[in-house]
Design an enzyme around this catalytic site. Structure first.
Site, PDB file in Angstrom:
ATOM      1  N   SER A   1      23.811  44.318  87.911  1.00  0.00           N
ATOM      2  CA  SER A   1      22.901  45.431  88.168  1.00  0.00           C
ATOM      3  C   SER A   1      21.752  44.877  88.990  1.00  0.00           C
ATOM      4  CB  SER A   1      22.369  45.958  86.827  1.00  0.00           C
ATOM      5  OG  SER A   1      21.239  46.783  87.000  1.00  0.00           O
TER       6      SER A   1
ATOM      7  N   TYR B   1      19.119  44.819  77.953  1.00  0.00           N
ATOM      8  CA  TYR B   1      19.937  45.032  79.162  1.00  0.00           C
ATOM      9  C   TYR B   1      19.571  44.004  80.242  1.00  0.00           C
ATOM     10  CZ  TYR B   1      22.235  47.864  82.812  1.00  0.00           C
ATOM     11  OH  TYR B   1      23.046  48.318  83.829  1.00  0.00           O
TER      12      TYR B   1
HETATM   13  P1  NAD Z   1      29.396  54.436  81.255  1.00  0.00           P
HETATM   14  O1  NAD Z   1      28.641  54.668  80.000  1.00  0.00           O
HETATM   15  O2  NAD Z   1      29.806  55.585  82.079  1.00  0.00           O
HETATM   16  O3  NAD Z   1      30.705  53.571  80.923  1.00  0.00           O
HETATM   17  C1  NAD Z   1      30.627  52.401  80.146  1.00  0.00           C
HETATM   18  C2  NAD Z   1      31.943  52.240  79.424  1.00  0.00           C
HETATM   19  O4  NAD Z   1      31.865  51.043  78.618  1.00  0.00           O
HETATM   20  C3  NAD Z   1      32.229  53.400  78.454  1.00  0.00           C
HETATM   21  O5  NAD Z   1      33.510  53.944  78.695  1.00  0.00           O
HETATM   22  C4  NAD Z   1      32.134  52.761  77.083  1.00  0.00           C
HETATM   23  O6  NAD Z   1      33.022  53.323  76.125  1.00  0.00           O
HETATM   24  C5  NAD Z   1      32.501  51.311  77.397  1.00  0.00           C
HETATM   25  N1  NAD Z   1      32.026  50.425  76.346  1.00  0.00           N
HETATM   26  C6  NAD Z   1      30.754  50.322  75.864  1.00  0.00           C
HETATM   27  N2  NAD Z   1      30.737  49.490  74.820  1.00  0.00           N
HETATM   28  C7  NAD Z   1      32.005  49.028  74.659  1.00  0.00           C
HETATM   29  C8  NAD Z   1      32.624  48.145  73.728  1.00  0.00           C
HETATM   30  N3  NAD Z   1      31.934  47.576  72.722  1.00  0.00           N
HETATM   31  N4  NAD Z   1      33.945  47.906  73.835  1.00  0.00           N
HETATM   32  C9  NAD Z   1      34.675  48.509  74.806  1.00  0.00           C
HETATM   33  N5  NAD Z   1      34.148  49.372  75.701  1.00  0.00           N
HETATM   34  C10 NAD Z   1      32.832  49.626  75.614  1.00  0.00           C
HETATM   35  O7  NAD Z   1      28.511  53.406  82.081  1.00  0.00           O
HETATM   36  P2  NAD Z   1      28.495  52.984  83.627  1.00  0.00           P
HETATM   37  O8  NAD Z   1      27.266  53.513  84.203  1.00  0.00           O
HETATM   38  O9  NAD Z   1      29.790  53.246  84.274  1.00  0.00           O
HETATM   39  O10 NAD Z   1      28.264  51.407  83.472  1.00  0.00           O
HETATM   40  C11 NAD Z   1      29.272  50.460  83.677  1.00  0.00           C
HETATM   41  C12 NAD Z   1      28.638  49.118  83.991  1.00  0.00           C
HETATM   42  O11 NAD Z   1      27.847  49.250  85.175  1.00  0.00           O
HETATM   43  C13 NAD Z   1      27.707  48.598  82.905  1.00  0.00           C
HETATM   44  O12 NAD Z   1      27.865  47.197  82.752  1.00  0.00           O
HETATM   45  C14 NAD Z   1      26.346  48.911  83.449  1.00  0.00           C
HETATM   46  O13 NAD Z   1      25.379  48.035  82.974  1.00  0.00           O
HETATM   47  C15 NAD Z   1      26.579  48.719  84.943  1.00  0.00           C
HETATM   48  N6  NAD Z   1      25.599  49.382  85.775  1.00  0.00           N
HETATM   49  C16 NAD Z   1      25.419  50.736  85.681  1.00  0.00           C
HETATM   50  C17 NAD Z   1      24.464  51.328  86.482  1.00  0.00           C
HETATM   51  C18 NAD Z   1      24.195  52.808  86.422  1.00  0.00           C
HETATM   52  O14 NAD Z   1      23.198  53.224  86.991  1.00  0.00           O
HETATM   53  N7  NAD Z   1      25.046  53.613  85.805  1.00  0.00           N
HETATM   54  C19 NAD Z   1      23.699  50.557  87.345  1.00  0.00           C
HETATM   55  C20 NAD Z   1      23.921  49.197  87.425  1.00  0.00           C
HETATM   56  C21 NAD Z   1      24.879  48.619  86.632  1.00  0.00           C
END
Ligand code: NAD
Length: 277
Positions: free
Chosen positions: A159, A172
């Site tokens: 991120s 985070y």
């Molecule tokens: P999201 O909530 O849409 O999806 C995250 C997924 O991870 C979910 O399906 C959830 O069930 C799964 N998950 C969480 N805990 C878990 C566990 N213990 N075991 C198995 N699965 C688990 O989130 P997203 O926005 O798609 O984020 C995905 C990645 O991208 C993350 O690492 C997040 O930090 C990173 N990220 C997101 C953003 C943003 O703005 N959305 C920005 C930068 C980085």
């Protein structure tokens, strides 16, 4: 677009998922790709993008219901897609699941927005377990096969918070900074074995993880929810829109392509200029 011609945060000039999946696809036929957090958001887009490139995708998530809808969505894509319902806090199972993967996308994550003095220690522990310790165990599980065949691709969804801090996100930011270190160490150890390891560093992506934190951000910053997007989330982004999951998946596909074989230990930033400040 506003009346003055200034782009508004609601403008979405980004490619749709369909357009992204038609983009020049690296040929990953014959490769197996494990994607964690594949039921939703960025992980789901990555699973679909890698299957579009022909990889056999092992889609892992603890959310069985949403994971269960993924094979149907992927049915027309060239790569086969299997699902595995797994909570990554089961670290032994996480490590075992990575055996045989040629490509590992460490993506699963969660977020809680709270000042440090109110941050529940058990949530801090869970965030570090899912977003740092599980990736370590997955890399550990994947490397023996990658080393044996002399080829592997590790992509860690970090991120902008792997490179910059924001208030109220202690767990985070700590986990993502740790993931950057893990990724660089894997790059140094893996280079002699044909294994690259990189981070992808998005700003705010249009996913449920972001939608869920708007209420918390409003409370923590003392703002109405409708002002959170412009005044908190996009405050430091020069490009005033959210990134689309398909754009992040495209960066992941690039890192798995032959064109990126010399790219390792890097952090590929997709933050709309945030970290240019
Ligand atoms: P999201 O909530 O849409 O999806 C995250 C997924 O991870 C979910 O399906 C959830 O069930 C799964 N998950 C969480 N805990 C878990 C566990 N213990 N075991 C198995 N699965 C688990 O989130 P997203 O926005 O798609 O984020 C995905 C990645 O991208 C993350 O690492 C997040 O930090 C990173 N990220 C997101 C953003 C943003 O703005 N959305 C920005 C930068 C980085």
């Amino acid at each position: 677009m506003t009346a003055s011609g200034t782009p508004s945060p609601h403008d979405t000039p980004a490619p749709s998922a369909a357009v992204a999946s038609q983009a020049a696809a690296p040929d990953l036929a014959g490769r197996t790709a494990l994607v964690t957090g594949a039921a939703s958001g960025i992980g789901r887009a990555c699973a679909l993008r890698l299957a579009a490139a022909g990889a056999a995708v092992r889609a892992v998530d603890r959310d069985a219901a949403n994971l269960g809808t993924l094979p149907g969505e992927a049915a027309a894509l060239p790569g086969p897609l299997d699902t595995l319902t797994l909570d990554l806090t089961d670290l032994d199972a996480a490590e075992a699941s990575a055996d045989g993967a040629d490509i590992l996308v460490n993506n699963a994550g969660l977020q809680l927005v709270r000042p440090i003095e109110e941050f529940p220690p058990d949530v801090f522990h869970t965030v570090l377990t899912v977003m740092l310790e599980a990736p370590f165990r997955l890399v550990r599980g994947a490397l023996p096969h990658m080393y044996r065949q002399g080829w592997g691709r590790i992509v860690n969804i970090s991120s902008v918070h792997g490179l910059r801090a924001s208030p109220y996100k202690a767990a985070y930011v700590a986990a993502k900074h740790g993931l950057e270190g893990l990724s660089k160490t894997a790059a140094l150890e893996g280079a002699a074995h044909g294994v690259t390891s990189n981070c992808v560093n998005p700003g705010y992506v249009r996913t449920p993880l972001v939608e869920r934190q708007i209420a918390d951000q409003a409370k923590a910053h003392g703002l109405p929810q409708e002002r959170v997007l412009t005044e908190v989330l996009l405050k430091d982004s020069a490009v005033k829109r959210l990134v689309e999951p398909a754009e992040v998946a495209e960066a992941v596909a690039y890192l798995c392509s032959p064109a990126a074989s010399f790219v390792t230990g890097a952090s590929l930033v997709l933050d709309g200029g945030w970290s240019a400040h």
